[in-house]
Scaffold this motif. Structure first.
Motif, PDB file in Angstrom:
ATOM      1  N   THR A  88     -39.280  -9.808 -40.418  1.00 19.24           N
ATOM      2  CA  THR A  88     -39.503  -8.529 -41.094  1.00 19.24           C
ATOM      3  C   THR A  88     -38.190  -7.924 -41.556  1.00 19.24           C
ATOM      4  O   THR A  88     -38.064  -7.447 -42.707  1.00 19.24           O
ATOM      5  CB  THR A  88     -40.229  -7.555 -40.150  1.00 19.24           C
ATOM      6  N   ALA A 143     -36.803  -9.817 -44.593  1.00 24.37           N
ATOM      7  CA  ALA A 143     -37.516  -9.474 -45.827  1.00 24.37           C
ATOM      8  C   ALA A 143     -37.106  -8.090 -46.322  1.00 24.37           C
ATOM      9  O   ALA A 143     -36.960  -7.865 -47.537  1.00 24.37           O
ATOM     10  CB  ALA A 143     -39.020  -9.535 -45.591  1.00 24.37           C
ATOM     11  N   GLN A 144     -36.903  -7.159 -45.400  1.00 22.23           N
ATOM     12  CA  GLN A 144     -36.504  -5.806 -45.799  1.00 22.23           C
ATOM     13  C   GLN A 144     -35.114  -5.794 -46.424  1.00 22.23           C
ATOM     14  O   GLN A 144     -34.871  -5.065 -47.391  1.00 22.23           O
ATOM     15  CB  GLN A 144     -36.559  -4.881 -44.580  1.00 22.23           C
ATOM     16  N   THR A 145     -34.193  -6.581 -45.897  1.00 22.43           N
ATOM     17  CA  THR A 145     -32.841  -6.601 -46.466  1.00 22.43           C
ATOM     18  C   THR A 145     -32.842  -7.210 -47.876  1.00 22.43           C
ATOM     19  O   THR A 145     -31.942  -6.906 -48.670  1.00 22.43           O
ATOM     20  CB  THR A 145     -31.886  -7.419 -45.588  1.00 22.43           C
ATOM     21  N   LEU A 146     -33.815  -8.043 -48.165  1.00 23.78           N
ATOM     22  CA  LEU A 146     -33.891  -8.666 -49.496  1.00 23.78           C
ATOM     23  C   LEU A 146     -34.602  -7.788 -50.514  1.00 23.78           C
ATOM     24  O   LEU A 146     -34.413  -7.981 -51.726  1.00 23.78           O
ATOM     25  CB  LEU A 146     -34.611 -10.016 -49.399  1.00 23.78           C
ATOM     26  N   THR A 147     -35.411  -6.835 -50.061  1.00 22.91           N
ATOM     27  CA  THR A 147     -36.253  -6.079 -50.996  1.00 22.91           C
ATOM     28  C   THR A 147     -35.970  -4.578 -51.045  1.00 22.91           C
ATOM     29  O   THR A 147     -36.180  -3.954 -52.086  1.00 22.91           O
ATOM     30  CB  THR A 147     -37.738  -6.274 -50.634  1.00 22.91           C
ATOM     31  N   LEU A 148     -35.499  -3.979 -49.956  1.00 24.19           N
ATOM     32  CA  LEU A 148     -35.393  -2.524 -49.916  1.00 24.19           C
ATOM     33  C   LEU A 148     -34.103  -1.952 -50.503  1.00 24.19           C
ATOM     34  O   LEU A 148     -34.139  -0.896 -51.139  1.00 24.19           O
ATOM     35  CB  LEU A 148     -35.579  -2.029 -48.473  1.00 24.19           C
ATOM     36  N   GLN A 181     -31.367  -0.806 -52.975  1.00 24.34           N
ATOM     37  CA  GLN A 181     -31.327  -0.641 -54.430  1.00 24.34           C
ATOM     38  C   GLN A 181     -29.969  -0.096 -54.838  1.00 24.34           C
ATOM     39  O   GLN A 181     -29.567   0.968 -54.359  1.00 24.34           O
ATOM     40  CB  GLN A 181     -32.430   0.327 -54.895  1.00 24.34           C
ATOM     41  N   ALA A 221     -30.183  -4.324 -55.581  1.00 22.62           N
ATOM     42  CA  ALA A 221     -30.260  -5.441 -54.647  1.00 22.62           C
ATOM     43  C   ALA A 221     -28.866  -5.954 -54.307  1.00 22.62           C
ATOM     44  O   ALA A 221     -27.948  -5.911 -55.133  1.00 22.62           O
ATOM     45  CB  ALA A 221     -31.101  -6.569 -55.249  1.00 22.62           C
ATOM     46  N   ALA A 248     -27.387  -9.226 -48.041  1.00 23.23           N
ATOM     47  CA  ALA A 248     -28.595  -9.653 -47.341  1.00 23.23           C
ATOM     48  C   ALA A 248     -28.377 -10.999 -46.665  1.00 23.23           C
ATOM     49  O   ALA A 248     -28.848 -11.236 -45.544  1.00 23.23           O
ATOM     50  CB  ALA A 248     -29.762  -9.737 -48.324  1.00 23.23           C
TER      51      ALA A 248
END
Length: 305
Positions: A95, A98-103, A105, A107, A112
């Protein structure tokens, strides 16, 4: 951990690898030889006949079975909790990755990747911390060489890595890449990592109270050593066989409880921490299209480390 296909009932009777029979065989042989000797002399010590019946052994055996059941259930509860904590470690790591790749901004792929590498290092460091091993080799696969050596020499490298993960989130927040409203999402995941770490440390540093071990150990051996005197008048030459069977049951249950008490060890029935940490690593690196950096553990003689 023993990894083997499900066996038919007959070959399962003769399995040695993964059973406790090899470890208790000398003691079991000693008890059986004593039973043979008692049978030969028909329960006499010099000129004194030891007058025992099977009645007290029935009562003591019931109490002893309750003690053994308690200890084994407690030991298995520790084993299962340890496995659950490593499962939580896997889920939380996925989890967070995934958060480091998507949250963030905008990117930050490089940042990440560094975060995910430190998550991989965390699982390997925890494995070595629980087993008292040297983590330098595994940490060097994910961290700069000097940092890996410094962390491996620290008393608790996992706490240092956890602090670095918190610092990573704090730096991105200060830069404006992570909104303040999103920070609690990261903090929740990092808190779950800390809970898994603390749970593993608690299990590793808090054995079952020693008094239970002493009581069960003494009771098992006194029971097995005195049992031939209580059976010889009734069973005659069948006494050694029956004593061997009963002693195997009690000695094996005691040995199983002792093995499961420390689920992070390297006994055949302990948790396969090498495989678990590698699985976490492979799962995380797959998110950034990287192959695993440590070799995948293979089962040797049905034992997966």
């Amino acid at each position: 951990m023993i990894v083997r296909p499900k066996l038919h009932w007959f070959p399962l009777l003769f399995v040695l690898r993964g059973s406790v029979l090899p470890s208790i065989a000398p003691r079991l042989l000693g008890v059986t030889l004593l039973a043979v000797l008692v049978t030969v002399v028909h329960g006499q010590l010099l000129s004194w006949k030891v007058s025992l019946t099977f009645v007290p052994f029935s009562l003591i055996g019931l109490t002893l079975a309750i003690f053994l059941s308690f200890r084994n259930s407690t030991a298995y509860a520790r084993f299962w909790e340890a496995r659950s904590l490593w499962g939580e470690l896997l889920n939380t790591s996925r989890t967070l990755a995934a958060q480091t790749l998507t949250l963030p901004q905008p990117a930050d792929p490089a940042g990440a990747r560094d975060f995910i590498h430190r998550l991989c290092a965390f699982s390997h460091a925890l494995k070595h911390q629980l087993r008292g091993g040297d983590a330098a080799g595994d940490l060097a696969q994910f961290l700069p060489e000097g940092e890996a050596r410094a962390l491996a020499g620290a008393p608790q490298p996992t706490s240092r890595l956890l602090l670095q993960l918190h610092a990573w989130v704090g730096e991105r927040q200060q830069r404006g890449q992570i909104a303040p409203a999103v920070v609690p999402v990261f903090e929740r995941g990092l808190a779950q990592l800390a809970d898994a770490l603390g749970g593993c440390e608690r299990i590793a540093s808090t054995p079952i109270p020693f008094t239970y071990t002493v009581i069960i150990h003494r009771s098992v051996y006194l029971y097995c050593l005195l049992l031939p005197f209580g059976l010889v008048d009734t069973l005659g030459w069948m006494t050694p066989a029956m004593v061997c069977f009963v002693a195997y049951t009690f000695l094996a249950l005691e040995a199983v409880g002792a093995e499961l008490e420390d689920p992070f060890g390297t006994e055949p029935n302990d948790l396969p921490l090498d495989a678990l940490s590698h699985g976490i690593e492979a799962s995380l690196l797959r998110l950034i299209d990287e192959p695993p950096r440590t070799p995948e553990p293979q089962a040797v003689d049905y034992v997966l480390r």
